[in-house]
Enzyme design. Sequence first.
Site: not given
Ligand code: AMP
Length: 211
Positions: A15, A88, A158, A169
């Site tokens: 994405k 999410r 990361r 995740r």
């Molecule tokens: P990402 O960068 O999208 O992989 O998000 C990294 C982390 O941020 C996730 O594993 C969650 O802990 C948190 N996170 C990001 N977006 C959300 C969301 N919409 N709702 C809840 N947690 C989020």
Amino acid sequence: MKPQIILLGAPGSGKGTQAAQLVEKLGYTHISTGELLRKEINEGSDLGNKVKSVMDKGDLVDDDTVLELLKKNCDLENNAYIFDGFPRNYEQAKLLDNVVLKDVSKIAIYFDIDLEVIVERVTNRRVAPKSGEIYNLKTKPPKTPGKCDISGEELIQRKDDNEETVRNRLNVFKSTVDPVLEYYNKTGDLVKVDASRSPDEVMEQLLSVID
Ligand code: AMP
């Protein structure tokens, strides 16, 4: 008026990579809730301190916190957005419609991919924090090891891209994705792309569904 774009898909389904290109090609603004949260952590804000341990484990931050952060950083009057990482879960999908987008036209694009290939993709991911470039040690290595091709800055992994956290995740994703897809299926806004294809092929599919 361009439709607002919502990208749905597992961590590592591509994405972020595709969003960066759509920004260049179509003039969208990319909004990633993961990025916004990481920024809060790096700045040491109260919100950042509150969510850090949840994110390190790969669990979801609570809906209200993420919604507030999203609203604060979103100006729908003047931008067409690519929402990346939000919603999410089913609750967030409803909040996005009822509180943020209201009756603005939208398209929800699901990055369909076999979750088995994801762990390797994500554990090999390296990112350039300033330029936002995303690399993969196997499939898209930087020209000079450890350095961003564009900015020359040091690449990092990361904190939540280690194998144990990635598996968590993915489990979180598996347990929340179906109701979100059903929601957008019902609203008639859902389309799917085959995210197992090469980045260029995924982009071709995206451009054809967005047009
Ligand atoms: P990402 O960068 O999208 O992989 O998000 C990294 C982390 O941020 C996730 O594993 C969650 O802990 C948190 N996170 C990001 N977006 C959300 C969301 N919409 N709702 C809840 N947690 C989020």
